[in-house]
Design a protein around this motif. Structure first.
Motif, PDB file in Angstrom:
ATOM      1  N   LEU A 357       0.814  -1.202   0.000  1.00  0.00           N
ATOM      2  CA  LEU A 357       0.000   0.000   0.000  1.00  0.00           C
ATOM      3  C   LEU A 357       0.856   1.264   0.000  1.00  0.00           C
ATOM      4  N   THR A 358       1.990   1.205   0.688  1.00  0.00           N
ATOM      5  CA  THR A 358       2.863   2.365   0.796  1.00  0.00           C
ATOM      6  C   THR A 358       3.565   2.663  -0.517  1.00  0.00           C
ATOM      7  N   ALA A 359       3.780   1.649  -1.327  1.00  0.00           N
ATOM      8  CA  ALA A 359       4.508   1.829  -2.586  1.00  0.00           C
ATOM      9  C   ALA A 359       3.838   2.855  -3.496  1.00  0.00           C
ATOM     10  N   ARG A 390      10.644 -10.285  -2.788  1.00  0.00           N
ATOM     11  CA  ARG A 390      10.713  -8.844  -2.971  1.00  0.00           C
ATOM     12  C   ARG A 390       9.826  -8.405  -4.122  1.00  0.00           C
ATOM     13  N   ARG A 391       9.076  -7.358  -3.886  1.00  0.00           N
ATOM     14  CA  ARG A 391       8.178  -6.814  -4.902  1.00  0.00           C
ATOM     15  C   ARG A 391       8.878  -5.692  -5.657  1.00  0.00           C
ATOM     16  N   GLN A 392       8.891  -5.772  -6.995  1.00  0.00           N
ATOM     17  CA  GLN A 392       9.487  -4.742  -7.820  1.00  0.00           C
ATOM     18  C   GLN A 392       8.423  -4.213  -8.760  1.00  0.00           C
ATOM     19  N   ARG A 393       8.177  -2.932  -8.690  1.00  0.00           N
ATOM     20  CA  ARG A 393       7.162  -2.327  -9.560  1.00  0.00           C
ATOM     21  C   ARG A 393       7.823  -1.877 -10.843  1.00  0.00           C
ATOM     22  N   SER A 394       7.132  -2.116 -11.952  1.00  0.00           N
ATOM     23  CA  SER A 394       7.680  -1.694 -13.226  1.00  0.00           C
ATOM     24  C   SER A 394       7.563  -0.189 -13.354  1.00  0.00           C
ATOM     25  N   SER A 395       8.438   0.388 -14.086  1.00  0.00           N
ATOM     26  CA  SER A 395       8.437   1.840 -14.250  1.00  0.00           C
ATOM     27  C   SER A 395       7.495   2.284 -15.347  1.00  0.00           C
TER      28      SER A 395
END
Length: 395
Positions: A357-359, A390-395
């Motif tokens: 949620l913070t992301a 680990r969660r990585q969000r795409s740009s």
């Protein structure tokens, strides 16, 4: 800084007589988020005797509507109160919150209900439900992050075309001190809602077979639901009234006392997102027999170490009878179950949600938190995630 507000929409809570493991998951996450500084509200259906509002563990509970109309109340509440984040819990049907807001919506799915629709709602209603879940919802929530509780459920969602999927496992509380001794007679336990897709008849069939060689074998059913009369009739038709004990909807203490008595936990569900009861039983050293095809139990049950996974009703019966008869095997699986209990915690689940949620929040991320969950793409649904990935969000 004003606390960010998160709204969780779920069709029930654990105070509802039909509440179960998925409701426990939602409440533990809500409680954990409140501890981490969020202002948390859970909206769910009212039921006879429920309050209109309540507060537990710093979480506000709002009870509105029925099993069906709660969805309209959830939609209106979202539009009226405009929380910073919405967790839309999809138990077959979502709350359609994407109709009233475009951002800050997350979808929590414990498992896909494909097989269950026709079991619970035969005919056109089941087909409509499955169309809403499998076709309409993925399009409506396109661009939203989905959260699910097991790799099996993640893969099911990926097959529906959903690509942004975070995996956040269930937690398990440590078992309380033993209240009762293990039953002297062979005892099988079922814990959960009494509804058709839980397939408790398979446990009844297993105890019937067990009593051929173990005449004092017993089945305890903890939980309630609208299928109870049908299940009682099934038991009576087979002359097993003395072998099956229905305890109904019980307190947490009484539930754990039942685990104390049990030799085996029977989990014959058609589908489980995870199987919260597996971890609860394991804390008491009780191994589980479950279906491999149910999905979540392939992760929550360590096959051959802390329980047994089977493929069909005849194997379910055979495994149950064998575990009741074979003391050495039962002891080994009991020890394996106890050793693996506590692998997953509710605190870890809440921290993972907080990171998720913070992301996309205006709040400053807290570096003390552990890595957030992974964003899993449909192209690689089997990517391993052994330690809270680990969660990585795409740009």
């Amino acid at each position: 800084m004003t606390a960010q507000r998160v709204l969780l929409l779920n069709w029930r809570d654990t105070t509802n007589p039909e509440g179960g493991g998925s409701e426990r998951y939602v409440e533990e996450v809500a409680k954990g988020l409140a501890t981490l500084g969020w202002s948390v509200t859970v909206l769910c259906a009212a039921y006879p005797g429920s309050p209109r509002e309540a507060c537990r563990d710093d979480v506000k509970y709002v009870y509105r509507g029925s099993k069906i109309t709660v969805y309209l109340h959830g939609l209106f509440y979202t539009w009226l109160h405009r929380p910073d984040r919405v967790i839309d819990v999809q138990n077959g049907l979502p709350f359609f919150t994407r109709l009233v807001r475009r951002t800050g919506v997350f979808v929590l799915v414990h498992h896909v209900h494909e097989e269950q629709w026709q079991v619970v709602y035969p005919g056109w209603r089941g087909r409509l439900g499955w169309w809403l879940e499998s076709r309409l919802a993925p399009r409506l929530y396109a661009g939203c992050t989905y959260v699910t509780v097991s790799s099996a459920s993640r893969e099911e969602l990926a097959r529906l075309g959903i690509t942004d999927i975070a995996l956040i496992h269930n937690g398990t509380d440590p078992a309380p001190p033993r209240q009762r001794p293990k039953a002297s007679n062979p005892t099988v336990l079922c814990v959960g809602r009494v509804v058709p897709h839980k397939q408790l008849e398979h446990a009844v069939d297993a105890i019937r077979a067990a009593r051929v060689v173990l005449p004092d074998a017993k089945l305890i059913v903890v939980g309630s639901g609208w299928w109870e009369d049908a299940l009682r009739n099934y038991v009576a038709d087979r002359g097993l009234d003395e072998a099956v004990e229905f305890r109904g909807h019980v307190s947490e203490d009484e539930k754990h006392a039942a685990y104390d008595e049990a030799w085996i936990l029977a989990l014959p569900s058609l589908k489980e997102g995870w199987g919260l009861v597996v971890g609860e039983a394991a804390g008491h050293g009780v191994p589980t027999v479950a279906y491999r095809t149910a999905g979540g139990p392939t992760e929550s049950v360590n096959d051959g170490v802390a329980g047994v996974l089977v493929n069909c009703p005849s194997e379910f019966t055979a495994a149950t009878v064998r575990l009741l008869q074979d003391a050495e095997l039962g002891l080994r699986l009991s020890q394996g179950a106890a050793a693996g209990a506590g692998t997953f915690t509710w605190q870890a689940a809440a921290r993972a949600f907080d990171q998720l949620l913070t992301a996309t929040s205006s709040r400053t991320p807290r570096s003390a938190h552990p890595p957030a969950p992974e964003s899993v793409r449909a192209a690689a649904p089997d990517r391993p995630s052994p330690t809270g990935p680990r969660r990585q969000r795409s740009s």
